[in-house]
Scaffold this motif. Structure first.
Motif, PDB file in Angstrom:
ATOM      1  N   PRO A   7       3.742  -0.937   2.903  1.00 38.45           N
ATOM      2  CA  PRO A   7       2.622  -1.240   1.999  1.00 38.45           C
ATOM      3  C   PRO A   7       1.633  -0.081   1.933  1.00 38.45           C
ATOM      4  N   SER A   8       1.198   0.232   0.743  1.00 39.77           N
ATOM      5  CA  SER A   8       0.209   1.297   0.575  1.00 39.77           C
ATOM      6  C   SER A   8      -1.191   0.751   0.825  1.00 39.77           C
ATOM      7  N   ARG A   9      -2.132   1.648   0.949  1.00 37.64           N
ATOM      8  CA  ARG A   9      -3.527   1.249   1.128  1.00 37.64           C
ATOM      9  C   ARG A   9      -3.999   0.406  -0.060  1.00 37.64           C
ATOM     10  N   ALA A  10      -3.587   0.791  -1.261  1.00 33.18           N
ATOM     11  CA  ALA A  10      -3.990   0.055  -2.462  1.00 33.18           C
ATOM     12  C   ALA A  10      -3.426  -1.361  -2.456  1.00 33.18           C
ATOM     13  N   ALA A  11      -2.195  -1.518  -1.969  1.00 34.04           N
ATOM     14  CA  ALA A  11      -1.586  -2.849  -1.920  1.00 34.04           C
ATOM     15  C   ALA A  11      -2.339  -3.749  -0.944  1.00 34.04           C
ATOM     16  N   CYS A  12      -2.709  -3.207   0.206  1.00 30.21           N
ATOM     17  CA  CYS A  12      -3.441  -4.004   1.200  1.00 30.21           C
ATOM     18  C   CYS A  12      -4.807  -4.427   0.663  1.00 30.21           C
ATOM     19  N   GLN A  13      -5.436  -3.533  -0.080  1.00 23.73           N
ATOM     20  CA  GLN A  13      -6.789  -3.802  -0.547  1.00 23.73           C
ATOM     21  C   GLN A  13      -6.841  -4.780  -1.719  1.00 23.73           C
ATOM     22  N   LYS A  14      -5.692  -5.227  -2.184  1.00 25.02           N
ATOM     23  CA  LYS A  14      -5.696  -6.302  -3.172  1.00 25.02           C
ATOM     24  C   LYS A  14      -6.230  -7.589  -2.550  1.00 25.02           C
ATOM     25  N   CYS A  15      -6.039  -7.737  -1.240  1.00 28.42           N
ATOM     26  CA  CYS A  15      -6.510  -8.938  -0.540  1.00 28.42           C
ATOM     27  C   CYS A  15      -7.560  -8.616   0.521  1.00 28.42           C
ATOM     28  N   HIS A  16      -7.399  -7.485   1.195  1.00 25.75           N
ATOM     29  CA  HIS A  16      -8.256  -7.152   2.330  1.00 25.75           C
ATOM     30  C   HIS A  16      -9.372  -6.196   1.920  1.00 25.75           C
ATOM     31  N   THR A  17     -10.526  -6.357   2.536  1.00 26.28           N
ATOM     32  CA  THR A  17     -11.651  -5.462   2.285  1.00 26.28           C
ATOM     33  C   THR A  17     -11.824  -4.509   3.461  1.00 26.28           C
ATOM     34  N   THR A  18     -12.692  -3.539   3.286  1.00 25.96           N
ATOM     35  CA  THR A  18     -12.962  -2.578   4.362  1.00 25.96           C
ATOM     36  C   THR A  18     -14.294  -2.874   5.047  1.00 25.96           C
ATOM     37  N   TYR A  19     -14.832  -4.071   4.838  1.00 24.99           N
ATOM     38  CA  TYR A  19     -16.144  -4.392   5.395  1.00 24.99           C
ATOM     39  C   TYR A  19     -16.097  -4.709   6.883  1.00 24.99           C
ATOM     40  N   ARG A  20     -14.920  -5.068   7.393  1.00 24.37           N
ATOM     41  CA  ARG A  20     -14.843  -5.442   8.808  1.00 24.37           C
ATOM     42  C   ARG A  20     -15.109  -4.229   9.685  1.00 24.37           C
ATOM     43  N   ALA A  21     -16.005  -4.397  10.642  1.00 23.07           N
ATOM     44  CA  ALA A  21     -16.350  -3.303  11.548  1.00 23.07           C
ATOM     45  C   ALA A  21     -16.124  -3.662  13.008  1.00 23.07           C
ATOM     46  N   VAL A  22     -15.805  -4.936  13.272  1.00 28.95           N
ATOM     47  CA  VAL A  22     -15.608  -5.398  14.646  1.00 28.95           C
ATOM     48  C   VAL A  22     -14.316  -6.209  14.705  1.00 28.95           C
TER      49      VAL A  22
END
Length: 256
Positions: free
Chosen positions: A97-112
């Protein structure tokens, strides 16, 4: 009459073309298609028990957008007919899976991390460094790590967090695992062997294969030249420090 026959013939050819193209693409996006592969069967079993078991293969393994679908179809169609004629081979049509594919569902806001102990600034890794998600999460869906979990292992983090590419300070990532006070003492390298006998060093150090061997399999810098003749004085000064490597007084008795 002739025009009607031509229209029916054209319609029939169109249906055949749609089936000839659509069937391969549809088939190779089905989980059961990959269960035929001996090497992929266990990976599909892991998928059925993962949190992604309700996500279709194409959602992750086909690049988002029309171009990604066309690119995948161009690989899938000839591979489908080739394997239909000769049987399954080792070709895996599904790319990581590419980064773009993951980001269809997942965000990058998680920090912990979910445990609350580990600081993982996803935005810095994904949006700033442009890292692919699978660089860390390679054991997420289709396989488990050696400890039987889906989460990344410490060893994976250390491929970058080696003190050179990225910081290796514990406190930068771990909120609860700071460098113990004993490790900061001047004599720690000399006495840590004794301490290791009564402490669980693996709580922190089990993520590096051969961690102890990195030092203990190397000849000390002092043991060069005419060391055998002059080692008595340093040995007296260090006392039991020599025994960390040399395994007790019996070692000395082999010569003395």
């Amino acid at each position: 009459m002739r025009h009607r026959l031509l229209r029916w013939a054209a319609l029939g050819l169109a249906i055949v073309a749609i089936v000839a193209v659509g069937l391969p693409v549809f088939s190779v996006l089905q989980p059961d298609y990959y269960r035929r592969y001996p090497s992929l069967g266990p990976r599909m079993d892991h998928w059925t028990t993962s949190t992604h078991s309700r996500i279709a293969c194409g959602e992750c393994h086909v690049e988002p957008g029309f171009g990604g679908f066309v690119s995948f179809s161009a690989r899938a169609i000839p591979a489908f007919y080739s394997q239909l004629a000769s049987g399954p081979d080792t070709t895996n049509l599904l790319q990581p899976p590419s980064r773009a594919a993951c980001q269809k569902c997942h965000t990058t806001y998680r920090a912990v991390a979910p445990s609350g102990d580990l600081l993982i600034p996803h935005k810095a890794h994904v949006e700033v460094l442009k890292m692919e998600c699978t660089a860390c999460h390679k054991d997420l869906v289709h396989s488990l790590n050696k400890d039987g979990f889906n989460r990344p292992m410490m060893q994976t983090c250390l491929t970058c967090h080696d003190g050179d590419k990225a910081t290796a300070e514990c406190i930068k990532c771990h909120t609860r695992k700071q460098t113990p006070a004993t490790h900061k003492k001047a004599d720690w390298l000399r006495v840590h062997g004794v301490a290791a006998a009564s402490q669980d060093c693996a709580q922190c150090h089990d993520w590096t294969p051969g961690y102890c061997a990195e030092c203990h399999e190397k000849r000390p810098a002092s043991h060069v030249g005419n060391w055998k003749k002059g080692h008595a004085v340093p040995a007296t000064e260090r006392g039991d420090g020599c025994l960390v490597c040399h395994g007790g007084e019996e070692f000395c008795k082999t010569c003395h």
